[in-house]
Write a protein that holds these residues in place. Structure first.
Motif, PDB file in Angstrom:
ATOM      1  N   ALA A  65       3.214 -11.321 -19.280  1.00 26.10           N
ATOM      2  CA  ALA A  65       2.534 -10.860 -20.606  1.00 26.10           C
ATOM      3  C   ALA A  65       1.021 -11.587 -20.855  1.00 26.10           C
ATOM      4  CB  ALA A  65       3.291 -11.313 -21.950  1.00 26.10           C
ATOM      5  N   ARG A  66       0.801 -12.621 -20.429  1.00 23.05           N
ATOM      6  CA  ARG A  66      -0.640 -13.484 -20.415  1.00 23.05           C
ATOM      7  C   ARG A  66      -1.367 -12.751 -19.669  1.00 23.05           C
ATOM      8  NH1 ARG A  66      -1.356 -17.673 -23.662  1.00 23.05           N
ATOM      9  NH2 ARG A  66       0.637 -18.629 -24.868  1.00 23.05           N
ATOM     10  N   LEU A  67      -0.789 -12.548 -18.119  1.00 22.30           N
ATOM     11  CA  LEU A  67      -1.469 -12.071 -17.353  1.00 22.30           C
ATOM     12  C   LEU A  67      -2.010 -10.359 -17.533  1.00 22.30           C
ATOM     13  CD1 LEU A  67      -2.698 -12.347 -14.514  1.00 22.30           C
ATOM     14  CD2 LEU A  67      -0.585 -11.195 -13.380  1.00 22.30           C
ATOM     15  N   ILE A  68      -1.102  -9.569 -18.180  1.00 20.85           N
ATOM     16  CA  ILE A  68      -1.315  -8.304 -18.420  1.00 20.85           C
ATOM     17  C   ILE A  68      -2.561  -8.018 -19.463  1.00 20.85           C
ATOM     18  CG2 ILE A  68      -0.330  -6.274 -19.488  1.00 20.85           C
ATOM     19  CD1 ILE A  68       2.089  -6.867 -18.243  1.00 20.85           C
ATOM     20  N   VAL A  81      12.875 -15.759 -18.821  1.00 18.18           N
ATOM     21  CA  VAL A  81      11.891 -15.709 -20.284  1.00 18.18           C
ATOM     22  C   VAL A  81      10.332 -16.193 -19.939  1.00 18.18           C
ATOM     23  CG1 VAL A  81      11.710 -16.482 -22.643  1.00 18.18           C
ATOM     24  CG2 VAL A  81      14.107 -15.592 -21.707  1.00 18.18           C
ATOM     25  N   MET A  82      10.544 -17.323 -19.205  1.00 17.31           N
ATOM     26  CA  MET A  82       8.991 -17.990 -19.073  1.00 17.31           C
ATOM     27  C   MET A  82       8.489 -17.090 -17.931  1.00 17.31           C
ATOM     28  SD  MET A  82       8.219 -21.837 -17.851  1.00 17.31           S
ATOM     29  CE  MET A  82       9.248 -21.460 -16.249  1.00 17.31           C
ATOM     30  N   ALA A  83       8.842 -16.494 -17.146  1.00 21.18           N
ATOM     31  CA  ALA A  83       8.161 -15.633 -16.183  1.00 21.18           C
ATOM     32  C   ALA A  83       7.731 -14.371 -16.965  1.00 21.18           C
ATOM     33  CB  ALA A  83       8.913 -15.079 -15.187  1.00 21.18           C
ATOM     34  N   LEU A  84       8.300 -13.529 -17.797  1.00 26.74           N
ATOM     35  CA  LEU A  84       8.088 -12.531 -18.945  1.00 26.74           C
ATOM     36  C   LEU A  84       6.881 -12.952 -19.569  1.00 26.74           C
ATOM     37  CD1 LEU A  84      11.555 -11.307 -19.825  1.00 26.74           C
ATOM     38  CD2 LEU A  84       9.664 -10.284 -18.364  1.00 26.74           C
ATOM     39  N   ASN A  85       7.000 -14.113 -20.099  1.00 25.54           N
ATOM     40  CA  ASN A  85       5.715 -14.576 -20.927  1.00 25.54           C
ATOM     41  C   ASN A  85       4.770 -15.053 -20.028  1.00 25.54           C
ATOM     42  OD1 ASN A  85       6.603 -15.518 -24.120  1.00 25.54           O
ATOM     43  ND2 ASN A  85       8.461 -15.587 -22.873  1.00 25.54           N
ATOM     44  N   LEU A  86       4.485 -15.302 -18.983  1.00 21.05           N
ATOM     45  CA  LEU A  86       3.447 -15.320 -18.101  1.00 21.05           C
ATOM     46  C   LEU A  86       2.747 -14.129 -17.729  1.00 21.05           C
ATOM     47  CD1 LEU A  86       4.698 -18.288 -15.788  1.00 21.05           C
ATOM     48  CD2 LEU A  86       3.093 -18.484 -17.589  1.00 21.05           C
TER      49      LEU A  86
END
Length: 363
Positions: free
Chosen positions: A349-352, A342-347
């Motif tokens: 999302a911020r990068l995208i 979940v943390m990797a997905l949120n990071l």
């Protein structure tokens, strides 16, 4: 001349008497207070008074000590008026820290207990033919990623198109009906979504059918309203002036949405999608009904049962063997892996959002 000198000396004397704490003094006092109670709780653990180190207790009582120290020291050095200001500020800080304590406790507990099996075997082996120690969660990790990805593939286009319709085109009874049903779907229990997907596939393939695609349908029912709601709010804050400028140039509405509205809101839309994925990736009840569980690898979403991380954690904790330690360790490591995903997905999302958000040109 002598009067002016005396006045200057009196002002200097008053300033020195009032005093002022250094800029970093409150943070230093807070860290010292935490360190004191961390040491106290470590001593309690070493003496056998407590079984485990209580980080929440250390932070909480350390923060209370900080409130007392900052007021007393400020009263002595800065005076009563500044001490009252320090008191209110410290109470606000305390409220913020107390709010974060459950999150700190959760992260500390999961990490401290999950690292025991956070090894290469855990990410390269399944539980096939494993009845005690050893084994891994590769089959559960693969199942979680595949089922969640397919659910996102279903939910994101439907959710985005629905939100675009509501913001850009929706008027009248149809728009109100869609908004009403989206609100209703937002609040349905996850088990209801699982029962819906199970009943839908049971009508055509029989009640014994279990597959990853059924779980994806159940998760998409939970994802769609979250995507619609978050995307709708993001699209609403795009300035109307951008749309009007595009229309003034003769650009049709569909192209304005595609070239102006969506690129402007891409960062918020990506965040909303990731929130929806985070909402469903940890669901257990609907996946128990729809995908079942297995100890073997299965890469096919449309055939046979699949294991997912939430179900893996549940089964490991609920079906312990004579020696419970390896089962509990695998369960805690599964929870840690789920949090990291979940943390990797949120990071991501911020990068995208940072990469694709419109850049302001400087001249």
């Amino acid at each position: 001349m002598s009067v002016a000198v005396r006045s200057s000396r009196a002002t200097t004397s008053n300033t020195l008497t009032a005093g002022k704490l250094p800029k970093g003094a409150p943070w230093g006092l807070l860290i010292v207070s935490w360190a004191i109670f961390v040491g106290i709780f470590l001593l309690l653990k070493a003496s056998g008074t407590t079984a485990d180190f209580n980080i929440v207790g250390a932070l909480f009582f350390g923060t209370i000590l900080f409130d007392v120290l900052i007021v007393v020291i400020s009263m002595v050095v800065e005076g009563g008026r500044k001490a009252k200001d320090r008191l209110v500020t410290s109470l606000v800080t305390t409220a913020f820290i107390v709010t974060l304590l459950p999150l700190v406790s959760l992260i500390y507990t999961v990490i401290s207990r999950g690292v025991a099996r956070f090894d290469a075997n855990y990410f390269s082996e399944s539980m096939r033919n494993v009845i005690g120690a050893g084994g891994g969660a590769l089959h559960a990790i693969v199942g979680t990623l595949e089922i969640t990805a397919f659910a996102a593939l279903i939910s994101i286009p439907i959710g985005l198109l629905t939100s675009i319709y509501l913001v850009e085109y929706g008027r009248g009874r149809l728009a109100r009906a869609i908004t009403f049903f989206v609100d209703v779907m937002t609040g349905i229990p996850s088990i209801v979504a699982g029962l819906f997907a199970f009943a839908l596939f049971s009508l055509f393939l029989g009640p014994a059918f279990r597959a990853g695609v059924v779980g994806s349908i159940a998760l998409s029912v939970l994802m769609i309203p979250v995507v619609v709601r978050s995307s709708e709010e993001i699209l609403k804050i795009v300035p109307n002036e951008l749309r009007e400028a595009s229309f003034a140039l003769g650009v049709p509405k569909w192209l304005t949405i595609l070239k102006i509205v969506l690129p402007t809101s891409i960062a918020g839309l990506t965040t909303g999608v990731m929130l929806a994925i985070s909402r469903v990736i940890g669901e257990t009840a609907p996946l128990l009904l729809t995908t079942g569980f297995t100890t073997s690898m299965n890469y096919d979403l449309f055939n046979d049962r699949m294991m997912t991380l939430p179900v893996f954690v549940y089964t490991q904790y609920a079906n312990q063997g004579p020696d419970a330690t390896p089962f509990v360790e695998r369960a805690w490591t599964g929870a840690l892996v789920l949090i990291l995903i979940v943390m990797a997905l949120n990071l991501l999302a911020r990068l995208i959002g940072k990469i694709f958000s419109p850049k302001l040109s400087r001249r």
